[in-house]
Design a protein around this motif. Structure first.
Motif, short mmCIF file in Angstrom:
data_model
loop_
_atom_site.label_atom_id
_atom_site.label_comp_id
_atom_site.label_asym_id
_atom_site.label_seq_id
_atom_site.Cartn_x
_atom_site.Cartn_y
_atom_site.Cartn_z
N ASP A 52 -4.80 -0.12 -5.08
CA ASP A 52 -3.65 -0.74 -4.98
C ASP A 52 -3.72 -1.22 -3.32
O ASP A 52 -4.28 -0.35 -2.58
CB ASP A 52 -2.43 0.46 -4.80
N ASP A 80 -2.28 -8.71 -7.28
CA ASP A 80 -0.84 -8.46 -7.26
C ASP A 80 -0.53 -7.43 -6.14
O ASP A 80 -1.33 -6.54 -5.91
CB ASP A 80 -0.62 -7.85 -8.70
N GLY A 81 0.62 -7.77 -5.52
CA GLY A 81 1.05 -6.77 -4.77
C GLY A 81 0.59 -6.79 -3.33
O GLY A 81 0.83 -6.23 -2.20
N ARG A 101 2.76 -6.82 0.07
CA ARG A 101 2.98 -5.60 0.82
C ARG A 101 1.93 -5.17 1.89
O ARG A 101 2.20 -4.54 2.71
CB ARG A 101 2.98 -4.34 -0.39
#
Length: 367
Positions: A235, A286-287, A290
């Motif tokens: 992540d 993705d992401g 953030r």
């Protein structure tokens, strides 16, 4: 009575010529790595001599249930650090039975770009810095962090040693050695700024091989953390707040960039990257919004800037490259969960094949 560990470590070469080949592929989410094993009659060192195989794509999100067969095509072979001996890991890509690449097969498009004569002539080199976070299995909280709480602020953890600053080194070292055993061009490891976060580097690797190697290195890391009872997270911002995110900075050079006068080629390439900033951001994981906030060693996701030795830039050029007038640059935008086939081929396409039209406006902001 034999122990389980004795059976796992059996040396098959004592009794058979047969080997085990672990076929690996990227699953339907674009980040999950799948694998299954088959027996071969003897050692193989050329992927083109390996048999194609298939799997149930309806169970991986890669095919409908009424037409679920997906074909695995072997592309690269690595030594198997788990079974050892002459056993192998095989990186594959995925096709429909009619030979058409399935939508999640990003290797096919990358191989097409890297086989273009203009790209081949430039011998593109890539070095990818893969960051990741180790999590406690039952809580999904970073390794070494107090349950439900936080460690001290960032500062003491980067490249640190000590039980109160470095968490998971055994896993990291096991992965390092396993990758070297496998034949991956892993060039180093280090502890990262956020505690429980680490990085390994793959490269320099040429063309599509960079993607093959990074995917197999990720697979090996997943297997090692499985053994250790720890979860690995890719992540890009696993913990909100004043903690560094996780990226996959991609270092890049071409033959022209590595030659005398290469710094001008580098600046032209960076300008092209700036003109296609939105396209690259869309393909960089993705992401990522953030992570790319303009803080914690990142540039804001909506802004493209480059600079020499600037870790707050979208693209960083090293001091040595500036001094020598040739070398490489680092694209700092890719997220830790990026697909290396997509990122490496897009960088090559933009900097070598793509030419801006007059309607594209201004280039990248210079340092």
């Amino acid at each position: 009575m034999a122990l389980l560990s004795d059976l796992i470590n059996l040396d098959l070469s004592d009794c058979t010529e047969k080997i085990i080949a672990e076929y690996i592929w990227v699953g339907g989410s674009g980040m999950d790595v799948r694998s299954k094993a088959r027996t071969l009659s003897g050692p193989v060192d050329d992927p083109s001599k390996l048999p194609k195989w298939n799997f149930d794509g309806s169970s991986t999100g890669q095919a409908p249930g009424d037409d679920s067969e997906v074909i695995l095509c072997p592309r690269a072979i690595f030594r198997d650090p788990f079974r050892k001996g002459k056993n192998i890991l095989v990186m594959c890509d995925c096709y429909e039975p009619n030979g058409k690449p399935i939508p999640s097969n990003k290797r096919h498009g990358a191989a097409t770009i890297f086989s273009h004569p203009d790209v081949k002539a430039e011998e593109p080199w890539f070095g990818i810095e893969q960051e990741y976070t180790l999590l406690q299995k039952d809580t999904n909280w970073p390794l070494g962090w107090p349950l439900g709480g936080y460690p001290g602020p960032q500062g003491p953890y980067y490249c640190a040693a000590g039980a109160d600053k470095s968490y998971g080194r055994e896993i990291v070292d096991a992965h390092y050695k396993a990758c070297l055993y496998a034949g991956i061009d892993i060039s180093g490891i280090n502890g990262e700024v956020m505690p429980g976060q680490w990085e390994f580097q793959v490269g320099p690797a040429v063309g599509v091989s960079a993607g093959d190697q990074l995917w197999v290195a990720r697979y090996i890391l997943e297997r090692i953390t499985e053994i250790a009872g720890v979860v690995v997270s890719f992540d890009p911002k696993p913990i909100p707040g004043d903690w560094n995110g996780a990226g996959a900075h991609t270092n890049y050079s071409t033959k022209s960039m590595r030659s005398d006068g290469g710094y001008e080629v580098i600046k032209k390439a960076i300008s092209k990257l700036g003109l296609r900033h939105r396209e690259h951001i869309a393909a960089y994981g993705d992401g990522n919004e953030r992570r790319l906030t303009g803080r914690h060693e990142t540039a804001d996701i909506n802004t493209f800037i480059w600079g020499v030795a600037n870790r707050g830039a979208s693209v960083r050029v090293g001091r040595d490259t500036e001094k020598e007038g040739k070398g490489y640059f680092e694209d700092r935008r890719p997220a830790s969960n990026m697909d290396p086939y997509v990122v490496t081929s897009l960088i090559a396409e933009t900097t070598i094949l793509w030419e801006p039209s007059h309607s594209n406006g201004k280039g990248a902001a210079a340092p």
